[in-house]
Design an enzyme around this catalytic site. Structure first.
Site, PDB file in Angstrom:
ATOM      1  N   CYS A   1      42.974  16.036  52.588  1.00 38.63           N
ATOM      2  CA  CYS A   1      42.777  14.592  52.656  1.00 38.63           C
ATOM      3  C   CYS A   1      43.122  13.917  51.326  1.00 38.63           C
ATOM      4  O   CYS A   1      42.577  14.284  50.285  1.00 38.63           O
ATOM      5  CB  CYS A   1      41.340  14.266  53.028  1.00 38.63           C
TER       6      CYS A   1
ATOM      7  N   ASN B   1      53.699  22.091  57.796  1.00 35.83           N
ATOM      8  CA  ASN B   1      53.358  20.762  58.290  1.00 35.83           C
ATOM      9  C   ASN B   1      54.087  19.719  57.449  1.00 35.83           C
ATOM     10  O   ASN B   1      54.197  19.863  56.237  1.00 35.83           O
ATOM     11  CB  ASN B   1      51.831  20.569  58.198  1.00 35.83           C
TER      12      ASN B   1
ATOM     13  N   GLY C   1      51.726  16.491  63.384  1.00 37.05           N
ATOM     14  CA  GLY C   1      50.776  15.394  63.255  1.00 37.05           C
ATOM     15  C   GLY C   1      51.349  14.097  63.777  1.00 37.05           C
ATOM     16  O   GLY C   1      51.418  13.857  64.981  1.00 37.05           O
TER      17      GLY C   1
END
Length: 379
Positions: free
Chosen positions: A110, A214, A238
């Site tokens: 994050c 990712n 995502g």
């Protein structure tokens, strides 16, 4: 390019993931309704939106509602956020001891300022000993039940402070079942391009467990290209699936070496949108479901010839009957736009990462950052 891959099938603990595709946990997005919608198109591993470990320990009612899985959803995959080894251990014990999930992932990616300023998220892997303590405590809590524990992180804090190679080696040494790398730094947030060469380097450094990549997978060909270029064992998708849950059907076809289906016309997109609404209503009731659905409208209609007035009405929809009326005004024969295959969702601009005072002084300080167990968006 076809998907006749020579790499072994992806396994995360006891679970085969075929095709080797994981839905990234996205706060406010990957609830049970969206996961179910995606799963209707193809197989893979679909991760619940991020859950805060402290909220699990405290049994926060809203959090317990978020920890919902559809009947037949297997393996049930949950991502936890935590900064304290003791809290993470206890949360994982609850999850596995009460049979709430079959796979637990941890969020160290994050980049949100209110998280990094407390030393959480993408800031935390800089503290190598603390990171190791969290992974070890979580693995020890999950292992007796046979539940695999995995870790997701970023390249680092910024270009001067890369942490991903240490994080990968530590996670492997402490018993994690797989690692996933979002190939951006926290300073990049979601801007610019993901540096896939970092995934290659992590794959070279971590050899005993799967390495997932990712970042910037917006089409099935992107996924095949990432695996071919980096040698990674699987991909994490995502933002590319926002408003495009059928992407998982395209990915399944590509990995099986079949032709990738053409994008749906606007009538089919409207049908998917209506199905999404039904699943949300089932999970949250009409009022919350309609509020939640609004943020998906721009993604579903990206590039389609939907007038500005009608777009505004979709973005303010408040009832299923109203949604049906608006859907009736669409041009159902409008083809899928070729220019709607690129980036979608949040991008923003790069910026300085906010950190606690003195955070970068000692990477081997094992102390738990104060007050970092917050409810927040994942990364």
């Amino acid at each position: 390019m076809t998907a006749t891959l020579t790499t072994p099938a992806l396994r995360i603990g006891p679970y085969a993931v075929d095709p080797p595709v994981v839905l990234a946990p996205m706060a406010g997005i990957t609830n049970v309704a969206f996961r179910q919608l995606c799963q209707e198109y193809g197989a893979g591993l679909y991760v619940c939106e991020m859950i805060t470990a402290r909220a699990v320990v405290e049994r926060h009612p809203g959090t317990m509602h978020m920890m919902t899985f559809a009947e037949g959803e297997r393996p049930r995959s949950m991502q936890l956020y935590g900064v304290d080894p003791k809290t993470m251990r206890e949360a994982v014990k609850i999850v596995v001891g009460e049979g709430l999930a079959d796979h637990v992932d941890a969020n160290f990616g994050c980049p949100v300022a209110k998280v990094t300023r407390k030393g959480g998220g993408a800031a935390l892997p800089f503290k190598r000993r603390l990171f190791a303590d969290i992974v070890r405590a979580s693995v020890e809590a999950a292992e007796p039940a046979g539940v695999p524990f995995t870790v997701k992180f970023r390249v680092g804090i910024d270009d001067e402070h890369h942490t991903y190679l240490d994080a990968g080696r530590i996670a492997e040494a402490e018993g994690a079942s797989a690692v996933a790398l979002h190939a951006r730094t926290a300073a990049q947030r979601y801007s610019g391009q993901a540096d896939w060469s970092r995934i290659s380097r992590l794959k070279e450094a971590v050899t005993g467990i799967p390495v997932l990549g990712n970042g910037d997978i917006f089409t099935a060909s992107d996924a095949l290209r990432m695996m071919a270029q980096t040698g990674c064992d699987g991909v994490v998708v995502g933002r590319g699936c926002l408003g495009r849950p059928w992407l998982f059907g395209e990915l399944e076809a590509a990995f099986a070496g079949r032709p990738v289906p053409e994008g749906p016309n606007l009538g089919e997109v409207a049908r998917v949108l209506r199905r999404h609404a039904d699943l949300l209503v089932r999970h949250d009731g009409v009022d919350k479901a309609m509020r939640d659905l609004r943020k998906h409208m721009a993604w579903y209609f990206m590039g389609f010839p939907v007038g500005s007035s009608l777009r505004r009405r979709f973005a303010m929809v408040s009832a299923p009957d109203e949604l049906d009326e608006l859907i009736g005004q669409l041009d159902h024969d409008a083809p899928f736009p070729a220019d709607a295959l690129g980036p979608r969702g949040r991008q923003g601009s790069p910026g300085k990462v906010t950190l606690p005072h003195g955070w970068l002084d000692d990477p081997d300080d094992p102390c738990v950052p104060e007050g970092a167990d917050l409810m927040h968006s994942g990364g």
